[in-house]
Design an enzyme around this catalytic site. Structure first.
Site, PDB file in Angstrom:
ATOM      1  CB  SER A   1      46.847  15.222  -6.677  1.00  0.00           C
ATOM      2  OG  SER A   1      48.097  15.355  -6.647  1.00  0.00           O
TER       3      SER A   1
ATOM      4  CG  HIS B   1      48.187  15.924  -1.259  1.00  0.00           C
ATOM      5  ND1 HIS B   1      48.027  17.089  -2.236  1.00  0.00           N
ATOM      6  CD2 HIS B   1      48.221  14.789  -2.180  1.00  0.00           C
ATOM      7  CE1 HIS B   1      48.078  16.368  -3.417  1.00  0.00           C
ATOM      8  NE2 HIS B   1      47.904  15.193  -3.250  1.00  0.00           N
TER       9      HIS B   1
END
Length: 259
Positions: free
Chosen positions: A125, A238
């Protein structure tokens, strides 16, 4: 002023895994004392070095002992900086501002625990930004993996409406007013300085970091004739489901070791 990457203190840290030792390290970066977590297999061996660059900001996305122990179990000595301003570290987290040097100098810390001259980078991320900057600013990187990685701070601002206030506060305004400051933090424009092979891992349904950030990075790396491989997963977000996550960690560790 103490040397960048020099260790101030090191203390044993509770490990979730009987085969892995953990240590919390206080080290120097640009005159600030910054903390990070080191994981190493208990069994003596000639292990590769892995710099683990966390995602999130402040307490969100903080380094998890179980996660870095998972990588250590794959045969790596792992160091994961918390970045400045976190967990009692000095300074202020700036999202790939000056804090990028906390990652750059964390590599010096890691090298004190391995017999290797080069290191692997893993960023998740926001850690993708940090990994790319580390690969741009250092010449001893063996491989780079970014998983659901951010490659453009402007794109992050546009995608994450919930983070705009925080980003404005940290960076000093929106891209409309401070585009230069956003560009300064964006490694996408400097990938020509990356000389290690890059692996991009991303789920197509990621709502935290759009897969377009990996597409853009892939395109840029190809344009600059860099080595790039992609593992895009249709339908995944994610955070991958635990079983897929475990398999992916194992596969990416094998990919790193084969570089």
């Amino acid at each position: 002023m103490k040397d960048n990457g020099s260790i101030e203190t090191i203390r044993s840290y509770p490990s979730p895994n009987p085969n892995v030792e953990l240590f919390e390290i206080l080290y120097w970066s640009q005159g600030l004392r910054v903390k990070g977590l080191l994981a190493k297999p208990k069994l003596e061996g000639n292990y590769d070095a892995l710099l683990y660059l966390r995602g999130g900001l402040q307490s969100i996305g903080m380094v998890r002992p179980s996660r870095i122990a998972q990588f250590a179990c794959q045969g790596f000595v792992v160091f994961a900086p918390y970045y400045r301003g976190n967990r009692g570290g000095e300074g202020r987290d700036e999202i790939a501002g000056e804090d990028r040097y906390d990652a750059v100098y964390a590599a010096e810390v890691l090298k004190k625990f391995v017999d290797k001259n080069d290191i692997h980078l893993f960023g998740f991320s926001r850690g993708g930004l940090m990994a790319l900057w580390t690969a741009i600013l250092r010449d001893d990187i063996k491989s780079v993996v970014t998983w659901a990685g951010v490659s453009s701070v402007t794109s992050m601002y546009m995608e994450r409406v919930d983070m705009r206030r925080t980003l404005k506060r940290i960076i000093g305004g929106s891209p409309n007013k401070e585009q230069e400051k956003f560009d300064e933090r964006t490694p996408l424009f400097k990938v020509n300085d990356i000389n290690a092979p890059v692996l991009l891992i991303h789920g197509t349904e990621d709502e935290n970091v759009s897969i377009n950030q990996s597409y853009d990075l892939e395109q840029k790396l190809i344009e600059e004739n860099k080595q790039v491989e992609t593992w895009y997963s249709s339908g995944l977000g994610h955070h991958y489901p635990p079983n897929v996550n475990r398999k992916t960690v194992k596969a990416l560790c094998e990919w790193m070791r084969s570089r």
